[in-house]
Design a protein around this motif. Structure first.
Motif, PDB file in Angstrom:
ATOM      1  N   ALA A 158       0.851  -1.195   0.000  1.00  0.00           N
ATOM      2  CA  ALA A 158       0.000   0.000   0.000  1.00  0.00           C
ATOM      3  C   ALA A 158       0.885   1.242   0.000  1.00  0.00           C
ATOM      4  CB  ALA A 158      -0.918   0.001   1.221  1.00  0.00           C
ATOM      5  N   VAL A 159       0.320   2.338  -0.477  1.00  0.00           N
ATOM      6  CA  VAL A 159       1.011   3.627  -0.420  1.00  0.00           C
ATOM      7  C   VAL A 159       0.945   4.138   1.017  1.00  0.00           C
ATOM      8  CG1 VAL A 159       0.970   6.005  -1.235  1.00  0.00           C
ATOM      9  CG2 VAL A 159       0.464   4.148  -2.821  1.00  0.00           C
ATOM     10  N   ILE A 160       2.066   4.644   1.528  1.00  0.00           N
ATOM     11  CA  ILE A 160       2.171   5.049   2.934  1.00  0.00           C
ATOM     12  C   ILE A 160       2.009   6.568   3.076  1.00  0.00           C
ATOM     13  CG2 ILE A 160       3.568   4.914   5.018  1.00  0.00           C
ATOM     14  CD1 ILE A 160       2.750   2.189   3.845  1.00  0.00           C
ATOM     15  N   PRO A 161       1.012   7.035   3.848  1.00  0.00           N
ATOM     16  CA  PRO A 161       0.777   8.479   4.000  1.00  0.00           C
ATOM     17  C   PRO A 161       2.002   9.257   4.467  1.00  0.00           C
ATOM     18  CG  PRO A 161      -1.047   7.228   4.926  1.00  0.00           C
ATOM     19  CD  PRO A 161       0.011   6.234   4.580  1.00  0.00           C
ATOM     20  N   ALA A 162       2.750   8.717   5.432  1.00  0.00           N
ATOM     21  CA  ALA A 162       3.914   9.440   5.963  1.00  0.00           C
ATOM     22  C   ALA A 162       4.971   9.661   4.885  1.00  0.00           C
ATOM     23  CB  ALA A 162       4.515   8.666   7.137  1.00  0.00           C
ATOM     24  N   ARG A 163       5.143   8.677   3.996  1.00  0.00           N
ATOM     25  CA  ARG A 163       6.140   8.818   2.932  1.00  0.00           C
ATOM     26  C   ARG A 163       5.703   9.854   1.898  1.00  0.00           C
ATOM     27  NH1 ARG A 163      10.211   5.172   3.122  1.00  0.00           N
ATOM     28  NH2 ARG A 163       9.931   3.369   4.514  1.00  0.00           N
ATOM     29  N   ILE A 164       4.392  10.005   1.729  1.00  0.00           N
ATOM     30  CA  ILE A 164       3.887  11.024   0.805  1.00  0.00           C
ATOM     31  C   ILE A 164       4.118  12.416   1.383  1.00  0.00           C
ATOM     32  CG2 ILE A 164       1.835  11.984  -0.295  1.00  0.00           C
ATOM     33  CD1 ILE A 164       0.670   9.176  -0.421  1.00  0.00           C
ATOM     34  N   ILE A 165       3.713  12.609   2.621  1.00  0.00           N
ATOM     35  CA  ILE A 165       3.718  13.956   3.193  1.00  0.00           C
ATOM     36  C   ILE A 165       5.135  14.437   3.532  1.00  0.00           C
ATOM     37  CG2 ILE A 165       3.476  13.465   5.664  1.00  0.00           C
ATOM     38  CD1 ILE A 165       1.136  15.525   5.630  1.00  0.00           C
ATOM     39  N   HIS A 166       6.076  13.503   3.675  1.00  0.00           N
ATOM     40  CA  HIS A 166       7.461  13.909   3.947  1.00  0.00           C
ATOM     41  C   HIS A 166       8.329  13.914   2.685  1.00  0.00           C
ATOM     42  CE1 HIS A 166       7.399  14.263   8.315  1.00  0.00           C
ATOM     43  NE2 HIS A 166       6.683  13.155   8.377  1.00  0.00           N
ATOM     44  N   ASN A 167       8.158  12.911   1.833  1.00  0.00           N
ATOM     45  CA  ASN A 167       9.056  12.742   0.680  1.00  0.00           C
ATOM     46  C   ASN A 167       8.356  12.776  -0.669  1.00  0.00           C
ATOM     47  OD1 ASN A 167      11.079  12.319   2.585  1.00  0.00           O
ATOM     48  ND2 ASN A 167      10.940  10.091   2.472  1.00  0.00           N
ATOM     49  N   TRP A 168       7.030  12.952  -0.675  1.00  0.00           N
ATOM     50  CA  TRP A 168       6.237  12.866  -1.918  1.00  0.00           C
ATOM     51  C   TRP A 168       6.545  11.547  -2.642  1.00  0.00           C
ATOM     52  CZ3 TRP A 168       1.996  15.214  -2.277  1.00  0.00           C
ATOM     53  CH2 TRP A 168       1.327  15.386  -3.488  1.00  0.00           C
ATOM     54  N   ASP A 169       6.556  10.477  -1.853  1.00  0.00           N
ATOM     55  CA  ASP A 169       6.917   9.130  -2.312  1.00  0.00           C
ATOM     56  C   ASP A 169       5.651   8.277  -2.374  1.00  0.00           C
ATOM     57  OD1 ASP A 169       7.880   6.581  -2.733  1.00  0.00           O
ATOM     58  OD2 ASP A 169       9.121   6.510  -0.933  1.00  0.00           O
ATOM     59  N   PHE A 170       5.290   7.820  -3.566  1.00  0.00           N
ATOM     60  CA  PHE A 170       4.073   7.035  -3.755  1.00  0.00           C
ATOM     61  C   PHE A 170       4.371   5.565  -4.036  1.00  0.00           C
ATOM     62  CE2 PHE A 170       2.755  11.352  -4.442  1.00  0.00           C
ATOM     63  CZ  PHE A 170       1.445  11.401  -3.986  1.00  0.00           C
ATOM     64  N   GLU A 171       5.587   5.127  -3.757  1.00  0.00           N
ATOM     65  CA  GLU A 171       5.954   3.728  -3.975  1.00  0.00           C
ATOM     66  C   GLU A 171       5.255   2.837  -2.941  1.00  0.00           C
ATOM     67  OE1 GLU A 171       7.817   0.579  -5.857  1.00  0.00           O
ATOM     68  OE2 GLU A 171       7.918   2.708  -6.425  1.00  0.00           O
TER      69      GLU A 171
END
Length: 287
Positions: free
Chosen positions: A97-110
């Motif tokens: 799944a896409v991780i919210p924390a990785r999006i909001i800190h790194n704009w990472d959708f992996e």
């Protein structure tokens, strides 16, 4: 054989397995039907892993014995990238799944590997506006152009909302109903849902929001005489152009809310509307 489904989170179980369920319903963990102010938010720390020793080498959910290297008495321990906890293969199926924390800190959708309960929690909470970019990582606006544009459009919507709540025509046409699926847009410009981040990343959110903003601007500037009469003229350049506080090339005085062209109202310029009362008071004292 008979089976049951949880009415809240839709978790399925055979009848004979009901007594073995150790998982807490993720619907309850996600906030269920509680008021928006009391809803649980996402974990905003990237994979807050503390080690198997903290869990006493037991699955975080069912408490089975686990280890990094499987052995006869221990199952394989699998890390959930969302919670940072370790789980056994019964509770962690290597779903991603896409991780919210990785999006909001790194704009990472992996997509990353998560346990079953986290997968369900992320699904249930995906449309809840509980991720505050302003509070967690406001610098993200400086590095993601589309996100900054969305923020600007939402700020304009918040200003135009003040026109619509006082306009009989806007209320009759129910203009704000165009945002009925994004009610938080008329409350704040910083809160986002996980689903909105995904829509922004795939390119579907921005055009939709631009279309709604265009409809709102058309009402204020063209279609509605009541709203149009609430416009301003820049008294610094004496232009005949009617301007509004939501125009991107304009700004407002923080004290009296008078609107000026941004190019005219520089930081060293005194607001004429605020200056007039001060001049009048000075004259009265001199008499």
């Amino acid at each position: 054989q008979p089976w049951y489904r949880c009415a809240e989170c839709h978790y399925n179980s055979h009848a004979k397995c009901l007594g073995d369920i150790s998982r807490v319903c993720v619907r309850g963990e996600s906030g269920g039907t509680m008021p928006q102010s009391k809803l649980r938010t996402f974990i905003t720390e990237i994979c807050p892993e503390r080690g198997l020793s903290v869990q006493q080498y037991m699955c975080f959910e069912c408490r089975r014995r686990i280890a990094i290297t499987p052995r006869r008495s221990h199952l394989e321990g699998r890390l959930c990238d969302y919670t940072g906890k370790y789980y056994c293969p019964y509770c962690h199926w290597n779903d991603t799944a896409v991780i919210p924390a990785r999006i909001i800190h790194n704009w990472d959708f992996e997509p990353r590997k998560v346990c079953r309960s986290s997968l369900e929690l992320l699904r249930l909470m995906s449309k809840r506006a509980c991720l505050s970019v302003g509070d967690v990582n406001s610098m993200l606006y400086n590095y993601v152009g589309d996100l900054s544009t969305v923020k600007q459009l939402r700020q304009e919507i918040l200003i135009m909302k003040e026109y619509f709540t006082k306009c009989p025509l806007a209320r009759k046409e129910k203009l704000l109903r165009q945002l009925e699926n994004r009610q938080h847009y008329v409350e704040t410009s910083h809160l986002f849902s996980l689903a909105e981040f995904l829509e922004l990343n795939d390119g579907s959110l921005l055009p939709d929001l631009q279309h709604i903003c265009s409809n709102f601007v058309m009402h204020v500037k063209v279609e509605c005489e009541i709203c149009r009469e609430k416009g301003f003229n820049c008294v610094l350049c004496h232009s005949e152009e009617t301007i509004f506080p939501f125009d991107s090339h304009c700004t407002s005085c923080t004290h009296c809310q008078t609107v000026y062209h941004r190019a005219c109202f520089q930081p060293d310029v005194v607001c004429p509307q605020c200056e007039r009362p001060q001049v009048s008071r000075a004259r009265d004292r001199s008499r």
